[in-house]
Enzyme design. Structure first.
Site, mmCIF file in Angstrom:
data_model
loop_
_atom_site.group_PDB
_atom_site.id
_atom_site.type_symbol
_atom_site.label_atom_id
_atom_site.label_comp_id
_atom_site.label_asym_id
_atom_site.label_seq_id
_atom_site.Cartn_x
_atom_site.Cartn_y
_atom_site.Cartn_z
ATOM 1 N N LYS A 11 0.681 -1.103 -0.228
ATOM 2 C CA LYS A 11 0.189 -0.063 -0.098
ATOM 3 C C LYS A 11 1.064 1.262 -0.223
ATOM 4 O O LYS A 11 1.846 1.239 0.208
ATOM 5 C CB LYS A 11 -1.016 -0.262 1.121
ATOM 6 C CG LYS A 11 -1.789 -1.154 0.926
ATOM 7 C CD LYS A 11 -3.161 -1.163 2.456
ATOM 8 C CE LYS A 11 -4.031 -2.255 2.252
ATOM 9 N NZ LYS A 11 -4.953 -2.158 3.210
ATOM 10 N N TYR A 51 -12.598 -1.789 -3.663
ATOM 11 C CA TYR A 51 -13.079 -2.639 -2.483
ATOM 12 C C TYR A 51 -14.688 -1.992 -1.914
ATOM 13 O O TYR A 51 -14.912 -1.870 -0.705
ATOM 14 C CB TYR A 51 -12.270 -1.075 -1.436
ATOM 15 C CG TYR A 51 -10.970 -1.322 -1.493
ATOM 16 C CD1 TYR A 51 -11.334 -2.351 -0.257
ATOM 17 C CD2 TYR A 51 -9.570 -0.410 -1.086
ATOM 18 C CE1 TYR A 51 -9.627 -2.227 0.006
ATOM 19 C CE2 TYR A 51 -8.987 -1.218 -0.817
ATOM 20 C CZ TYR A 51 -8.704 -2.212 0.425
ATOM 21 O OH TYR A 51 -7.241 -2.018 0.811
ATOM 22 N N ASN A 114 -2.003 0.487 6.278
ATOM 23 C CA ASN A 114 -1.828 -0.929 7.034
ATOM 24 C C ASN A 114 -1.055 -1.472 6.442
ATOM 25 O O ASN A 114 -0.859 -3.056 6.303
ATOM 26 C CB ASN A 114 -2.485 -1.547 7.872
ATOM 27 C CG ASN A 114 -3.613 -2.107 6.633
ATOM 28 O OD1 ASN A 114 -3.350 -1.630 5.490
ATOM 29 N ND2 ASN A 114 -4.658 -2.564 7.234
ATOM 30 N N HIS A 117 -2.355 -4.849 1.390
ATOM 31 C CA HIS A 117 -3.373 -6.016 1.281
ATOM 32 C C HIS A 117 -3.614 -7.725 1.539
ATOM 33 O O HIS A 117 -1.950 -7.832 0.097
ATOM 34 C CB HIS A 117 -4.125 -5.384 0.402
ATOM 35 C CG HIS A 117 -5.149 -6.043 0.007
ATOM 36 N ND1 HIS A 117 -6.126 -6.176 0.285
ATOM 37 C CD2 HIS A 117 -5.668 -7.165 -1.217
ATOM 38 C CE1 HIS A 117 -7.455 -7.481 -0.479
ATOM 39 N NE2 HIS A 117 -6.432 -7.397 -1.502
ATOM 40 N N GLU A 128 -9.687 -11.132 -7.542
ATOM 41 C CA GLU A 128 -8.512 -9.951 -7.427
ATOM 42 C C GLU A 128 -7.180 -10.312 -7.825
ATOM 43 O O GLU A 128 -7.082 -8.662 -8.716
ATOM 44 C CB GLU A 128 -7.830 -10.051 -6.210
ATOM 45 C CG GLU A 128 -9.246 -9.505 -5.126
ATOM 46 C CD GLU A 128 -8.589 -9.487 -3.577
ATOM 47 O OE1 GLU A 128 -7.987 -9.888 -3.216
ATOM 48 O OE2 GLU A 128 -9.982 -9.100 -2.392
HETATM 49 N N1 UDP Z 1 -9.891 -0.558 7.110
HETATM 50 C C1 UDP Z 1 -10.178 1.012 8.068
HETATM 51 N N2 UDP Z 1 -10.598 1.084 9.102
HETATM 52 C C2 UDP Z 1 -11.078 0.050 9.395
HETATM 53 C C3 UDP Z 1 -10.996 -1.185 8.966
HETATM 54 C C4 UDP Z 1 -10.299 -1.490 8.119
HETATM 55 O O1 UDP Z 1 -9.704 1.362 7.685
HETATM 56 O O2 UDP Z 1 -11.719 0.595 10.591
HETATM 57 C C5 UDP Z 1 -9.337 -0.567 5.951
HETATM 58 C C6 UDP Z 1 -7.565 -0.953 6.016
HETATM 59 O O3 UDP Z 1 -6.472 -0.384 4.707
HETATM 60 C C7 UDP Z 1 -8.335 -2.474 5.558
HETATM 61 C C8 UDP Z 1 -9.100 -1.904 4.624
HETATM 62 O O4 UDP Z 1 -10.055 -1.161 4.842
HETATM 63 O O5 UDP Z 1 -6.694 -3.256 5.349
HETATM 64 C C9 UDP Z 1 -9.824 -3.297 3.997
HETATM 65 O O6 UDP Z 1 -10.752 -3.672 5.112
HETATM 66 P P1 UDP Z 1 -10.316 -5.063 5.622
HETATM 67 O O7 UDP Z 1 -11.439 -5.396 6.711
HETATM 68 O O8 UDP Z 1 -11.135 -6.123 4.805
HETATM 69 O O9 UDP Z 1 -8.890 -5.709 6.742
HETATM 70 P P2 UDP Z 1 -8.119 -6.913 5.724
HETATM 71 O O10 UDP Z 1 -8.797 -7.912 5.342
HETATM 72 O O11 UDP Z 1 -7.417 -5.438 4.804
HETATM 73 O O12 UDP Z 1 -7.544 -6.939 7.219
#
Ligand code: UDP
Length: 140
Positions: A11, A51, A114, A117, A128
């Site tokens: 990212k 997304y 974070n 992905h 994807e």
């Molecule tokens: N995210 C965010 N706030 C939140 C939860 C998720 O900004 O409260 C963002 C974060 O970058 C995350 C992405 O949305 O990686 C997708 O969320 P998901 O729950 O799918 O988490 P992941 O599978 O990436 O761990």
């Protein structure tokens, strides 16, 4: 255990800090092989489409803005049980909850920024991968 594929994004928070190599090294050390990789600037449309599953979530607009705030590196990773292997080395979504030794514990800045992905299922991995790569761009 079968050799499978998953989809990864390094990212913008990580590319900005010049961590593409460091993150990729952790993926490789976890037993994953990069079989396709390209650095791109995602468009708003691309990020919103990627997304789309989160479009009703309160963080959606901020997440899209973040994902287009700089370059990303999209990758196809191959390995035994690749989806789980990648999720394990990524760590929890919120770096505060991520285990020691994971990419997010090591590098993530926040729950949003974070660093990586990773697909959450083989079905989503296939969707994807096809969203960003033509079959001939993947060389196993
Ligand atoms: N995210 C965010 N706030 C939140 C939860 C998720 O900004 O409260 C963002 C974060 O970058 C995350 C992405 O949305 O990686 C997708 O969320 P998901 O729950 O799918 O988490 P992941 O599978 O990436 O761990």
């Amino acid at each position: 255990m079968a050799v499978t594929r998953t989809f990864s994004i390094i990212k913008p928070d990580a590319t900005k800090r010049n961590l593409t190599g460091a993150v990729t090294k952790m993926l490789e050390e976890a037993g994953l092989r990069v079989v396709a990789s390209k650095r791109i600037q995602m468009t708003k449309d691309q990020a919103e489409g990627f997304y789309a599953v989160h479009k009703e979530r309160p963080f959606f607009n901020d997440l899209v803005s973040f994902m287009i705030s700089g370059p990303v590196v999209v990758q196809v990773l191959e390995g035994e049980d690749a989806v789980k292997r990648n999720r394990d080395v990524m760590g929890a979504t919120n770096p505060a909850d991520a285990a020691d030794g994971t990419i997010r514990k090591t590098y993530a800045e926040s729950i949003e920024a974070n660093s990586v992905h990773g697909s959450d299922s083989e079905e989503n991995a296939a969707i994807e991968i096809a969203y960003f790569f033509k079959p001939e761009e993947i060389v196993g």
